[in-house]
Scaffold this active site. Sequence first.
Site, PDB file in Angstrom:
ATOM      1  N   SER A 149       0.769  -1.190  -0.033  1.00 50.49           N
ATOM      2  CA  SER A 149      -0.118  -0.036  -0.100  1.00 50.49           C
ATOM      3  C   SER A 149       0.825   1.242   0.041  1.00 50.49           C
ATOM      4  CB  SER A 149      -0.901  -0.021   1.044  1.00 50.49           C
ATOM      5  OG  SER A 149      -0.256  -0.007   2.331  1.00 50.49           O
ATOM      6  N   CYS A 158       3.903  -5.977  11.028  1.00 47.33           N
ATOM      7  CA  CYS A 158       3.649  -4.552  10.097  1.00 47.33           C
ATOM      8  C   CYS A 158       5.103  -4.462   9.426  1.00 47.33           C
ATOM      9  CB  CYS A 158       3.275  -3.380  10.831  1.00 47.33           C
ATOM     10  SG  CYS A 158       3.279  -1.838  10.218  1.00 47.33           S
TER      11      CYS A 158
END
Lengths: 273, 273
Positions: free
Chosen positions: B10, B184
């Site tokens: 992203s 993450c």
Amino acid sequence: MKQPIGVIDSGVGGLTVAIELMRQLPKESIIYLGDTERCPYGPRPKEEVIQYTWEMVRFLQTKQIKMLVVACNTATAFTLDLLREELDIPVIGVIQPGARAAITHSRSYEIGVIGTEGTIGSKAYPSTLKHINEGINVYDLACPRFVPMVEKGLISGDLAYEIVHKSLLPLKKHKEMDTLILGCTHYPMIRELIQEVMGPRVIVISSGEETAREVSTILGYNSKLYTGDRKPKHSFYTTGDPEIFKKIASKWLKQNIDIVEKIELAEVQSMGY
Amino acid sequence: MKQPIGVIDSGVGGLTVAIELMRQLPKESIIYLGDTERCPYGPRPKEEVIQYTWEMVRFLQTKQIKMLVVACNTATAFTLDLLREELDIPVIGVIQPGARAAITHSRSYEIGVIGTEGTIGSKAYPSTLKHINEGINVYDLACPRFVPMVEKGLISGDLAYEIVHKSLLPLKKHKEMDTLILGCTHYPMIRELIQEVMGPRVIVISSGEETAREVSTILGYNSKLYTGDRKPKHSFYTTGDPEIFKKIASKWLKQNIDIVEKIELAEVQSMGY
């Protein structure tokens, strides 16, 4: 998929891979076959190792295994590519997972490998490592005293330390070496001694642990992990004395292995060479 | 196989996966595409994430990639199975490699996971871990302050330590927890701080490092590693400001990234949902 994972080895060494499969994939069933009668494979000619390995594979194929683990360094070096070509199930060996883990963990790219004389002589580890990264420096060393030591149960104490210390001395001069691959499935039984001798700066890679990790990767990737509720069922077969096998397996696996079946391997026409 | 490995994210977080791919597989070429314009994906509805991911995949398919890495936790959670079904190249995400590595390293089976609110809310890590071993206890914690901190370049010093320390406090009470997954792709940039706060008894797992390891496993397993002598060629694309991307990429990759191309993603009819 409920079918078992097949594990083959020339003897009992591959049990260190089976232990890790049971630990990391506790829902999976394992079928282990050790060709104890004809162990070790290390000094045998390539054609013989291929022939014997095929005989083991043919036996496990009658058990509907969903994946094959070649838990023997010599057999991996000589048969992995052939088996992958001929079989329609995933096949993995013990050399590549250890090599890949070393690349992941090393920062100096000075990597040590220890193994039997056969495995070290085959140069399978340096070749696999340099295949991925030519800049890696590999220090390989045969440790012929380790397998007899482990098989005798000498895995701790002063004498064991002394043998490990003396054997590893040639590696200790490579100050930049930060990773050491245990290139023999017996060696995880003396991992703590090896770690103690090498010191805390060196990461010790067990091919059993890493092979189990890659079995998990490949089964997950192929959507073949078992996710149901049935308890796993493990089976053990040997071509040698089942009582000796049972004793070693119970000790290493830290659980009572009640049934070990002695089998005779059928001679098959060897394929692919 | 000389074709590049495609990496989608992203935004810039997936660069930590690209760094590890370049380190562990130095012969491979990488094509990276960050959808910086529409970042973050975390708070978006599932259908939108699937749509945007397909748009990125369609772009990379024009570049003849041999493998696809979904270097974004949200996109992995929502699209991995769909992509695997539809594409005829290997596809891997960032969740499963971190989970499998945690299972390999943990001895207490008390495993922590930190991530964005979206990833933690999706329960993708606990579900992947328990899929393999129901006996694992998972402690998950959203750390919403970490991504803004990393993007601002605040990755060391007293203030950074203070934020990390305060954020991780709820995990420190789990004394048996021996492994912590960085769920993450931004977090590897503050790995040292996290390790310092958690103490030396906790093994910190970077999903970038582990994803690169599994890319190596899958390419090796499928005989798709590049083994020739041509130098790798990396390409970077973004849907956002190429100058900002270039600055961050050069800093994180510790090398000058000269060319970052800004592209517009074509709207595609989304498939598979």
